[in-house]
Structures are given as C-alpha cells and as structure tokens.
Design a protein around this motif. Sequence first.
Motif, PDB file in Angstrom:
ATOM      1  N   HIS A  84       0.899  -1.129   0.004  1.00  0.00           N
ATOM      2  CA  HIS A  84       0.039  -0.221  -0.008  1.00  0.00           C
ATOM      3  C   HIS A  84       0.755   1.229   0.135  1.00  0.00           C
ATOM      4  CE1 HIS A  84      -4.059   2.118   1.597  1.00  0.00           C
ATOM      5  NE2 HIS A  84      -2.981   3.150   1.531  1.00  0.00           N
ATOM      6  N   HIS A  86       1.124   5.381  -2.075  1.00  0.00           N
ATOM      7  CA  HIS A  86       0.659   6.271  -2.990  1.00  0.00           C
ATOM      8  C   HIS A  86       1.724   6.934  -3.807  1.00  0.00           C
ATOM      9  CE1 HIS A  86      -3.305   6.649  -0.940  1.00  0.00           C
ATOM     10  NE2 HIS A  86      -2.698   6.019   0.062  1.00  0.00           N
ATOM     11  N   HIS A 239      -9.185   2.291   1.392  1.00  0.00           N
ATOM     12  CA  HIS A 239      -9.185   2.742   2.777  1.00  0.00           C
ATOM     13  C   HIS A 239     -10.136   2.149   3.845  1.00  0.00           C
ATOM     14  CE1 HIS A 239      -6.086   5.261   0.686  1.00  0.00           C
ATOM     15  NE2 HIS A 239      -5.396   5.130   1.825  1.00  0.00           N
ATOM     16  N   HIS A 278      -5.411   0.109   6.522  1.00  0.00           N
ATOM     17  CA  HIS A 278      -5.367   0.525   7.869  1.00  0.00           C
ATOM     18  C   HIS A 278      -6.291  -0.525   8.812  1.00  0.00           C
ATOM     19  CE1 HIS A 278      -3.158   3.953   6.466  1.00  0.00           C
ATOM     20  NE2 HIS A 278      -3.900   4.039   5.558  1.00  0.00           N
ATOM     21  N   ASP A 331       2.299   2.954   3.054  1.00  0.00           N
ATOM     22  CA  ASP A 331       1.441   4.144   2.870  1.00  0.00           C
ATOM     23  C   ASP A 331       2.128   5.522   2.816  1.00  0.00           C
ATOM     24  OD1 ASP A 331      -0.936   5.216   2.865  1.00  0.00           O
ATOM     25  OD2 ASP A 331      -1.036   5.732   4.648  1.00  0.00           O
TER      26      ASP A 331
HETATM   27 ZN    ZN Z   1      -3.105   4.950   1.926  1.00  0.00          ZN
END
Ligand code: ZN
Length: 446
Positions: A84, A86, A239, A278, A331
């Motif tokens: 995960h 971005h 998420h 998460h 993340d």
């Molecule tokens: Zn994220």
Amino acid sequence: MTFSDRLPSDRTLVRGRVLSFKRRPQGAGDKGAYTYVEDGLVVIDAGRVTDVVDAREIGRVGGKDVILHDFSGKLILPGFIDTHIHFPQTQVIASYGEQLLEWLTRYTFPAESRYGNPVFAAAQARFFIDELLRNGTTTAVCYGSVHKGSAEALLAESERRGTAMFVGKTAMDRNAPPDVLDSAQSAYDDTAALIADWHGRGRQKVVITPRFAITSTPGQLEALGSLARAHPDCLMQTHLSENLEEIATVRRLFPESADYLDVYDHYGLIGPRSLMGHAIHLTPREISRMSESGAVAVFCPTSNLFIGSGLFDYKGLENGPHPVRIALATDVGGGTSYSMLATAAEAYKVMQLKGQKLSALEAFHLITRGNAEAIGESDLGRIQSGAHADLVVLDSSATPAMAHRLAAGNSDIEEELFVLMTLGGERNVCEVFVGGQPQGMRQATG
Ligand code: ZN
Ligand code: GUN
C-alpha cells in the motif's frame, strides 16, 4: 567486498547468504519456517530462479559465459513487497501537524492535482521506482492520482524497468477539489481501459481503486463493484476505518450501511482480492466479515503513528476467533519511510504498545512471502525454483552503529534480522536484482 566476475557458462549466479521463507513463522525460533544457506548460490535463468545450491556446487551449476555476482557474506532475500503506497505523495511525505481528513485537504489533494500533467507524472514515476529500489522494494501495490495518465506513467516506467507493479487510477467523485475529481462513469471507463491495456501486460497489473467511502458516491462504488465482478483476478484496494472522524463521516454518508466495511461489501467490493488499508478501528462484526470474506487488513504502522490514527491490533486480528489476513505496507506519503525494514521496526513498536510481539522471522516473512501471498502472487516473495528473480542483497553492518551492535558476537541469523529491521534502512541495500538483472545500486548509493 562485492564484485562481478565471468566464468565459463550461460546463466546468472548470485552468491551470498540466501534466506527465504517456506511458510508463516509461528513466532521467534521457528526454524522450520525458512531455508537459509550460509554460502549459497541463487541460480537464475531467463529472469527466474531455477535453483538455490551450496556455493561448493559452483562447478556443477556454472558453465560457459555464466555471470557471477559475488556477494559472499551478504544476505540475499527476496525483494521486498509494499502492499500500500501512494505514487503521487512523494512530495507529501513529512507534512506537518494534521490528522487524516485535514491532512488530505491541506496537503494531499493539492499535491495529487499536479499528476494531471503527463510530463510531470512521468518524471515522478522515475523518481518513485528509483526510491523503491533504493530501499530494496521490487514490487508495490500503488495508488495513482485520480488521473488515468498517472497510472499509465507508473505502469510504463515499471515496464521499462522490468519490475512487477500493481497500479490503480484512484477513483474519487465527491468531497474533494474539482481538479482531483472524476465521475462514476469516467472512473469505470478509465479503469476498464487501464485493465484492457495494462492488466497482465508483462509484469504489470491493474488494481481497482476507490480511494475511500468518503470520496466515492454510491454510483461510483456500484460502477467499480461491477468492474470487480467482471475482473475477479484484479486486486481491489481502498481505505477502511483509519480515523475516528473518518468513520463518523462514513456513517453520516451511508446511514443505511451496518458499518464502514458494509459500505464496500454492499457494492461487491469485499473478497480475498480486497486490500483494506489501515483497518484500525474495526467492530467485531467487521472483523468476522473480514475473516469470512478473506479480505486483507493492511497494517501501515509509520502512517498510523505519523497521522495519529491509532494502534493496529495485529495479534488480535491474526489469532482472534475470526482470523484476518494481514499485510504490511509503508503508506507513503502518510507513512514516513519507503523502507520495509523501517516499516517493520515501527510495526514492532506499535505491537509493543499493544503488549504484543513481532519476531524478526514474522516481520521478514511478512515483507517478502507474506505480502506476496496477501496479493495472491505465488511467484514473488520467495527464492525457489520458478520464482521471479527479484532479490535484495543486504549488508547488515552497513553503518557503524549496526556493525558495532553485531560485533558483540554470537548473533544468529534471527538476531541479525532483528538488528536489521530495528536499525536498518536504505543504507543496508547493497544491490537489487529485478528479473535477474542487477540494478546498479552500489553506484547509486556510493
Ligand atoms: Zn493510503
Ligand atoms: N484515506 C483516503 N485517502 C488516503 C490517503 O491518501 N492516505 C491515507 N493514509 N488515508 C487515506
């Protein structure tokens, strides 16, 4: 010292201390969970591992024109997998002072709006993959920006480099500024076009990616649910239950849903291919539904600490009455490090605060084979015959502090791994192999 040398034969050999997991370790000391060859050779042909042998067998596995990469004494592991991250947040990382919803509004959405420019996105893709490789990460499951071109830029760069990347165009059609919004129809069309063009092209895969329930209308979730049904081999990432204000907002937006997970479930987005970022504040019903569906809870410790979201209940989910599959991820840019080693260190600390233990074996299994299993890739995350030859070569004594710590003596492989995850990072990465090709990290890192 490391060096490359040519011997008479026609394949690639990588020499060093070769470690790979066979299964999930039950805890510290579970020696049956891994294979470790103290002086080993990884034999590579056409981008795949064909064998792992003792270095004394070099005469048998060598031959004409073999290239030998000699990392004697260094650790050779499967390349790390980040489940995960971005892509458009490389300039959001380390943004001060906000929790999730304000952090998105103040820093993240403005930064992601720039990825509508394909030239900018292409340059950022080069940086992004460089940075992953510098940290020993050879595969990542990535969110693009809302712009289809951002996903294309990253997929194209990954194809050029030979890495296996999983990339989604982030779908978001409400509750964000207009320059980062799509629509239900355009999210469907763009994602469908990406799947047609890129899913399974070489090593690249496309991920169906609704950002989260707050930024998708019911119509958009419906559209992406139908796409997920049409492409059951695609991963779906989003998420879930990261922050209390976020959860309260989802309740207001979807009053008819039983809970946050149920919003996605209603639209057919929950199953064994679902990566739920998460998943910190889950209700008992959500946990039992996660367990039943086979969806994966993605633990993002540096992000959960940095954005102040909460403490993931790793052992509660793993060993509870309804066990949930777990993956580990950076993340970035909510997360503060690209390194899966640093990420494992923060996971350990979060678990200490919960009165739980994360052994080095469990951590290294997670960032290699465990994460590969979470994304359903049986040819990644292990060094064994048939697997892709994506490798990371690590020097556990790369820094004075680490060398000094290990010089205390009597360190077995498990203790070395624990020092590596606790004190380690990109400085420990000597070299990375992608599909059997060395990436020249020694030149890059000096
Ligand atoms: Zn994220
Ligand atoms: N929830 C929705 N979008 C994001 C994001 O970009 N980062 C994190 N950490 N949580 C999110």
